[in-house]
Write an enzyme that holds these catalytic residues in place. Structure first.
Site, PDB file in Angstrom:
ATOM      1  N   SER A 218       0.791  -1.291  -0.344  1.00 39.54           N
ATOM      2  CA  SER A 218      -0.428   0.159   0.181  1.00 39.54           C
ATOM      3  C   SER A 218       0.563   0.966  -0.086  1.00 39.54           C
ATOM      4  O   SER A 218       1.625   1.399  -1.056  1.00 39.54           O
ATOM      5  CB  SER A 218      -0.919   0.066   0.981  1.00 39.54           C
ATOM      6  OG  SER A 218      -2.294   0.839   0.865  1.00 39.54           O
ATOM      7  N   GLU A 338      -9.180  -6.295  -4.578  1.00 37.63           N
ATOM      8  CA  GLU A 338      -9.060  -4.955  -3.710  1.00 37.63           C
ATOM      9  C   GLU A 338     -10.282  -3.565  -3.239  1.00 37.63           C
ATOM     10  O   GLU A 338     -10.156  -3.034  -1.848  1.00 37.63           O
ATOM     11  CB  GLU A 338      -7.821  -3.684  -5.120  1.00 37.63           C
ATOM     12  CG  GLU A 338      -6.704  -4.275  -5.751  1.00 37.63           C
ATOM     13  CD  GLU A 338      -5.662  -4.758  -4.166  1.00 37.63           C
ATOM     14  OE1 GLU A 338      -5.536  -3.769  -3.460  1.00 37.63           O
ATOM     15  OE2 GLU A 338      -4.567  -4.845  -4.798  1.00 37.63           O
TER      16      GLU A 338
END
Ligand SMILES: *[C@@H]1O[C@H](CO)[C@@H](O)[C@H](O)[C@H]1NC(C)=O
Ligand SMILES: *[C@@H]1O[C@H](CO)[C@@H](O)[C@H](O)[C@H]1NC(C)=O
Ligand SMILES: *[C@@H]1O[C@H](CO)[C@@H](O)[C@H](O)[C@H]1NC(C)=O
Ligand SMILES: *[C@@H]1O[C@H](CO)[C@@H](O)[C@H](O)[C@H]1NC(C)=O
Length: 568
Positions: A218, A338
């Protein structure tokens, strides 16, 4: 009899202690359990006394200060740290000031620029091991490096050294001002100091400084993308990018040059002078500043830096206007769902009032002409919703829309950018297993039996998360074993499948200009090609069509005057 035994024990013990000091020998940690039978490593920046791990054959050096926050200027450049004597490297609990993501409490201190090193017993000066450095995620606003989340047990079994570290977050790490005192992107510059420390010192711990992999998830992965593009120093050879690239979110917002005035005002100190406000904020207790930052709703962002004399410049251009000059091996990919948790957990009212198409399109594009905008939005709506309107009982279309615009397309465009820059040893993965150790599903209390692998869910399959110790069913063990084997093979050889094994009975081809093979990681391993190719082709055509409507954000391109290319 007894005394003879004892004498030989003491003798062996002394020998081992001496060996320990020099070579990090692999003697059993429980031999005598004495305090001073602890690994010590001598380096030019100090001596570090660590601990023997209880759950594997490795040592831990915890909380090593690699740099200091300047007490005179807590928003400014970090200061390298060195000291005399022996440092007791036993505490991995430090955090930089933040609102942490688990209990949402304000926590942390500015004595936080620490790193944790986990060294398998097989490492020595004569047998240096490859090194994997992990940069944590958390929107550049939260996160910390300790074993609470990033436990090393699964990785160090594969004979690699594993390292995690903290960097400044939120207003301390990412205030974007026009003053030389705060030359921007301090949190990334903390990361650079940590990487420099590792490059210079890891050999003393038995690390191979010619085989350093920087991995991130991330925001940590976004950081890795920055280091690939901007860092000129050869501090690493390989990178792992998990679900994050610079293009994945809107970075480079217009910085708010008045942030210090607003923060000071929130704390009841009124001034119109930035430097005055900064020297006030410098003295404010960090938890109060974090609270003020939350209450003012100021967004902290990365930004292109102004060039100041004597400042250590890092991001000097928009990332898309830069040519990648260093050659690195790349492992890059994403999870197959996601957007699942983010969209599932949205409140019904918010979900139904939010116009996802506008949200995602307006982020990157600006149309002078309402009619054009209307046409483009209609095409996107038709593609994702048909003739339906999104409603809270069917969130799938918005999950895909969000994931396509925010993850899959940006990541695949980055793969193309890397290929165009000549990076040709690159492997693409899609993680699709959903189980009990899925990190974000678990944290946000979303059932793992529904949906695919959501953003950051893979963390539980790489790290020994402290509160998931019991969750190791056979399938979970299989996925942990596969993930850590693939990742550490890449760290060791620059190739995740150097030869087929029982656990991983295939060879994973790299991507090329013509072909985009990828490995789908699940209980079945599957080689696929060109992930989500219909949706991605739609976005490719869309972006080509509207390329010239990209936002030209203030403060981004004053250096070159170049167009900001979202499309690369
Ligand atoms: C540690 O090493 C010993 C001896 O080689 C081995 O038997 C044991 O399984 C190892 N422990 C772990 C947790 O890997
Ligand atoms: C959150 O709270 C729990 C329960 O009090 C505690 O065990 C845990 O350490 C806290 N987590 C963090 C990150 O502070
Ligand atoms: C600022 O002043 C207001 C009004 O006097 C008060 O309620 C508030 O607690 C003060 N804030 C801080 C951070 O001291
Ligand atoms: C988690 O979700 C379950 C099932 O939806 C619910 O029963 C439980 O109360 C939730 N737990 C928390 C802490 O919100």
């Amino acid at each position: 009899m007894f005394s003879g035994n004892r004498a030989s024990q003491v003798f062996v013990f002394l020998l081992l202690t001496i060996a320990e000091q020099w070579t990090q020998s692999s003697a059993s940690d429980t031999l005598l359990g004495l305090e001073w039978f602890r690994p010590i490593v001598h380096t030019p920046v100090g001596c570090f006394r660590g601990l023997r791990a209880q759950d594997g054959n490795y040592s831990m050096f915890l909380g090593i200060p690699y740099a200091k926050v300047d007490p005179e200027n807590v928003f400014g450049p970090p200061i390298p740290h060195r000291f005399k004597g022996i440092f007791d490297a036993v505490d991995d609990t430090s955090r930089c000031p933040q609102i942490e993501e688990f209990n949402h409490t304000i926590t942390g201190t500015l004595d936080c620029l620490h790193l944790n090193i986990y060294v398998p017993n097989s490492a020595s000066i004569d047998n240096p091991l490859p090194v994997m450095v992990q940069i944590f995620g958390g929107k550049f606003q939260f996160g910390f490096a300790g074993r609470y989340l990033y436990g090393p047990r699964f990785l160090v079994r594969h004979d690699v050294i594993f390292i995690t570290f903290n960097y400044r977050l939120g207003p301390y790490g990412f205030m974007c001002l026009n003053t030389y005192k705060v030359p921007r992107n301090q949190g990334l510059k903390d990361q650079v100091l940590a990487l420099r420390w590792i490059k210079e010192n890891i050999r003393y711990f038995g690390g191979d400084d010619s085989k350093i992999t920087v991995a991130g998830n991330s925001a940590g992965s976004i950081s890795v993308d920055f280091h690939v593009r901007f860092l000129q120093e050869p501090l690493f050879n390989r990178v792992i990018l998990q679900s994050g690239v610079i293009l994945t979110k809107q970075l480079f917002k217009d910085p708010d040059p008045e942030a210090p005035l607003k923060l000071a005002k929130q704390l009841n100190y009124t001034t119109n002078d930035i430097n005055d406000a900064l020297s006030f904020l410098n003295r404010v207790e960090p938890h109060a500043l974090i609270a003020a930052n939350r209450d003012t709703g100021l967004v902290v962002e990365l930004c292109v830096e102004k060039q100041f004399d004597n400042a250590d410049n890092f991001i000097t251009k928009h990332p898309n206007n830069i040519n990648i000059v260093r050659d690195v091996d790349v492992l890059i990919g994403f999870n197959n769902d996601e957007g699942y948790v983010a969209v599932t957990t949205m409140k019904k009212e918010k979900f139904e009032s939010e116009d996802f198409v506008s949200l995602l399109l307006d982020r990157d594009f600006k149309f002078e002409n309402e009619r054009k905008l209307y046409e483009i939005k209609k095409i996107i709506r038709n593609f994702y919703y048909g003739d339906d309107v999104p409603h809270a009982d069917n969130r799938r279309p918005n999950m895909n829309l969000y994931a396509d615009f925010s993850f899959y397309s940006p990541i695949l465009r980055t793969v193309r950018k890397y290929l165009d820059s000549g990076l040709d040893n690159m492997y693409l993965y899609m993680f699709s297993y959903s189980g009990e150790r899925c990190f974000v599903k678990d944290k946000d209390n979303v059932s793992y039996t529904e949906g695919g692998a959501s953003h950051a869910d893979e963390l539980g399959y790489l790290y020994d998360i402290s509160y998931m110790k019991e969750r190791l069913r056979d399938e979970d063990i299989l996925i942990v074993d596969r993930m850590t084997e693939l990742w550490t093979n890449f760290v060791k050889y620059g190739n995740p499948t150097p030869k087929p094994t029982k656990l991983i009975p295939l060879q994973w081809p790299r991507v090329s200009q013509d072909k985009l093979p990828y490995l789908e990681i699940n209980t079945e391993l599957r080689l696929g090609s060109r992930p989500m190719h219909e949706r991605m082709s739609f976005l490719d055509l869309l972006y080509r069509h509207i390329e010239h409507y990209q936002r030209d954000k203030q403060g981004v391109n004053y250096e070159t005057g170049n167009y900001i290319r979202i499309w690369s």
